[in-house]
Enzyme design. Structure first.
Site, short mmCIF file in Angstrom:
data_model
loop_
_atom_site.label_atom_id
_atom_site.label_comp_id
_atom_site.label_asym_id
_atom_site.label_seq_id
_atom_site.Cartn_x
_atom_site.Cartn_y
_atom_site.Cartn_z
N LYS A 147 0.84 -1.18 0.00
CA LYS A 147 0.00 0.00 0.00
C LYS A 147 0.88 1.25 0.00
O LYS A 147 2.05 1.14 0.37
CB LYS A 147 -0.93 -0.01 1.21
CG LYS A 147 -0.14 0.06 2.55
CD LYS A 147 -0.98 0.55 3.65
CE LYS A 147 -1.09 2.02 3.73
NZ LYS A 147 0.09 2.74 4.28
N HIS A 177 -0.84 -4.52 6.22
CA HIS A 177 -0.22 -5.32 7.28
C HIS A 177 -1.08 -5.37 8.54
O HIS A 177 -0.89 -6.24 9.38
CB HIS A 177 1.21 -4.86 7.56
CG HIS A 177 1.33 -3.59 8.34
ND1 HIS A 177 1.24 -2.36 7.74
CD2 HIS A 177 1.55 -3.35 9.64
CE1 HIS A 177 1.38 -1.42 8.66
NE2 HIS A 177 1.58 -2.00 9.83
N LYS A 181 -1.96 -8.61 11.82
CA LYS A 181 -1.74 -8.48 13.28
C LYS A 181 -2.57 -9.55 14.00
O LYS A 181 -3.73 -9.78 13.66
CB LYS A 181 -2.13 -7.07 13.75
CG LYS A 181 -1.16 -6.01 13.19
CD LYS A 181 -1.38 -4.66 13.83
CE LYS A 181 -0.60 -3.58 13.13
NZ LYS A 181 0.67 -3.23 13.75
N GLU A 215 -0.30 7.22 16.72
CA GLU A 215 1.15 6.98 16.69
C GLU A 215 1.85 8.15 17.37
O GLU A 215 1.36 9.28 17.31
CB GLU A 215 1.65 6.92 15.25
CG GLU A 215 1.00 5.86 14.41
CD GLU A 215 1.61 5.83 13.01
OE1 GLU A 215 2.57 5.08 12.82
OE2 GLU A 215 1.14 6.59 12.14
N ASP A 234 -3.11 7.47 3.76
CA ASP A 234 -2.06 6.60 4.33
C ASP A 234 -2.64 5.58 5.32
O ASP A 234 -2.15 4.47 5.41
CB ASP A 234 -1.00 7.48 5.02
CG ASP A 234 0.19 6.69 5.51
OD1 ASP A 234 0.65 5.80 4.76
OD2 ASP A 234 0.66 6.95 6.63
N HIS A 239 -5.89 0.75 6.53
CA HIS A 239 -5.88 0.10 7.84
C HIS A 239 -7.20 0.30 8.62
O HIS A 239 -7.78 -0.65 9.12
CB HIS A 239 -4.74 0.62 8.71
CG HIS A 239 -3.37 0.50 8.08
ND1 HIS A 239 -3.02 -0.55 7.27
CD2 HIS A 239 -2.27 1.29 8.16
CE1 HIS A 239 -1.76 -0.40 6.87
NE2 HIS A 239 -1.29 0.71 7.39
N LYS A 339 -0.50 11.16 13.68
CA LYS A 339 0.91 11.05 14.05
C LYS A 339 1.17 12.05 15.16
O LYS A 339 0.43 13.03 15.31
CB LYS A 339 1.79 11.37 12.84
CG LYS A 339 1.61 10.35 11.72
CD LYS A 339 2.88 10.19 10.90
CE LYS A 339 2.71 9.19 9.79
NZ LYS A 339 2.75 7.79 10.23
#
Ligand code: BG6
Length: 487
Positions: A147, A177, A181, A215, A234, A239, A339
């Site tokens: 991605k 990803h 998890k 994050e 992003d 996700h 972020k």
């Protein structure tokens, strides 16, 4: 077709082999698979890069970087040396057909070729076309697409159409990803492997759902990519929407890839499209300013290396989504990611409806039942319950019913990339996105991107180390709700 070497083991070819993703995630994941005997003996890892390096120069580069991304207790000198012995390096200018001869000279495995495209998505189609023209793609080849796949619906469709000229859909592994998890996979088991949740897993028993991926890191060295993307592309397009799908989907007919992906697709197609009024009301964009993250003073986004002056890229998004189907009618889904937030913290919170009538009345300690699924930094699942406060009287007091995932099994818990790479080798597509799913996610996200432009919506500044702009709390407060950590 060029000649192949007769090893029965796969060859893993990584485009972008000297890039960040490779040395931080892919090679550490492959090393862990190697250490735990999950990589067959003959598996070669062939890194493809632009740099005119010798194999030894590449090995030195990896040796200096990747160990820092491997848990110290897993670093065993002998095993690491044997792992490095699997690595090859070839210099290829991926836009130049003749350049692929260097790869062909390695005589790729006739058994299975796994091409991992960890490059900018703009290069995906050219790489696939050149691989094909060089006779390197066969019926057993697999391609993994990192991605973000495209920057909007049209570019995603263009990539998908082009890649489909050379690979069948069942050879294409679109990676997210988060689907690798452990806790995310566990969520499916929690929902569909326990009879007690399913009857309650719907409106009106569930009042709201929150999904937070926070994050503490900033944009780091990735401004070149990130400034053109922003948090919606992003993180949310992939996700967060994938997490939402797993929370919201109907029980699939089976665990077969298409059965699971059919159900996720239905969720994506049921997401209510946002018009300008909804975008103005139900979305919040933010951008971090200077502040303190992980105890250190940090710069604001605009001061980060490589960020253009006056950039209006969002590093934070919060939004309210609705799924228009019978199960979720009127249940708001709040998604939030950013972020440089206060903590590294990824969590799904299912807030159950309050009792229609309580014989205990109301009290300051009374809380609704909440199922809290923590993905990061530690993995845990707990259910918030009310119990009696010890002592005289019948006062209520909240406690956690906790599922301790760490001590529930002494089996090793592999990182997402390791698990997904093994899935690719085994041909398991369940935890990868199908073309229609990916495009449906873009179909929902794109109007928001366009709406922000039309509204000239500028990101609101939030101090690094906070929970984002105050308007994100206001989004919840309107419905008498709060983000979990504020409650
Ligand atoms: C990536 C994003 O997909 O996920 C990054 O491009 C982000 O910006 C990362 O930092 C987060 O992944 P994780 O597994 O650390 O939560």
């Amino acid at each position: 077709m060029t000649s192949a070497h007769d090893s029965a083991a796969p060859d893993i070819v990584i485009f972008g082999g000297a890039g960040d993703l490779s040395f931080r995630k892919l090679l550490p994941a492959l090393y862990m698979a190697h250490l735990h005997s999950r990589l067959e003996d003959g598996v070669r890892i062939i890194a493809v890069g632009r740099q005119p390096w010798s194999r030894q120069q590449y090995l030195d580069f990896i040796d200096a970087r990747s160990p820092g991304f491997i848990e110290p207790q897993a670093m065993e000198t002998g095993a690491w040396r044997r792992f490095l012995a699997r690595l090859q390096y070839v210099t290829v200018d991926v836009t130049e057909g003749r350049s692929y001869q260097a790869l062909a000279d390695l005589k790729l495995s006739g058994h299975q070729r796994l091409f991992y495209l960890a490059t900018a998505p703009a290069l995906f189609t050219s790489i696939c076309a050149h691989l094909h023209a060089a006779g390197l793609v066969d019926a057993n080849s697999r391609v993994v697409l990192e991605k973000p796949l495209g920057t909007d619906l049209a570019s995603a469709q263009a990539i998908n159409t082009e890649v489909a000229r050379y690979f069948r859909e069942d050879q294409i592994y679109r990676i997210d990803h988060y689907l690798g998890k452990e806790t995310v996979q566990n969520l499916m088991v929690l929902r569909f492997g326990n009879a007690i949740f399913e009857p309650l897993w719907r409106a009106p028993f569930i009042k709201s759902v929150q999904i937070t991926v926070a994050e503490t890191v900033g944009v780091g060295s990735r401004a070149g990519f990130y400034d053109g993307a922003g948090a919606l592309r992003d993180m949310v397009q992939n996700h967060l929407l994938q997490l939402l799908c797993i929370v919201a989907m109907e029980p699939p007919v089976s665990l077969d890839a298409d059965d699971v992906r059919d159900e996720k697709l239905k969720v994506l197609r049921s997401l209510r499209k946002m018009d300008l009024a909804a975008i103005r009301r139900d979305t919040v964009r933010g951008q971090y300013g200077a502040g303190v993250a992980d105890g250190q003073s940090v710069r604001g986004y605009l001061q980060e290396d490589g960020v253009p002056a006056g950039s209006q890229t969002e590093t934070f998004v919060a939004l309210r989504a609705h799924i228009d189907n019978a199960r979720w009618a009127n249940v708001p889904f709040f998604l939030r990611t950013g972020k440089r937030m206060a903590k590294r913290h990824s969590e799904i919170i299912i807030e159950f409806a309050e009792q229609p009538f309580s014989i205990f009345g109301t009290g300051p300690n009374h809380q609704p039942n909440r199922l809290i699924i923590t993905l990061q930094p530690e993995e845990s699942i707990h259910l918030g319950m009310m119990v009696k406060e010890p002592g005289s009287g019948m006062n209520l007091h909240p406690v956690k019913l906790e599922l301790d995932l760490q001590s529930s099994s002494d089996k090793r818990r592999a990182e997402a990339y390791e698990r997904l790479l093994i899935d690719v080798m085994k041909g398991r597509l369940t935890h990868f996105m199908r073309r229609d799913e990916l495009e449906a996610a873009w179909r929902w996200v794109e109007p928001i991107l366009r709406g922000w432009q039309a509204l000239d919506d500028k990101p609101r500044s939030y101090p690094a180390g906070s929970w984002g702009p105050a308007t994100a709390s206001a989004l919840m407060a309107r419905e008498d709700l709060t983000w979990f950590e504020e409650s």
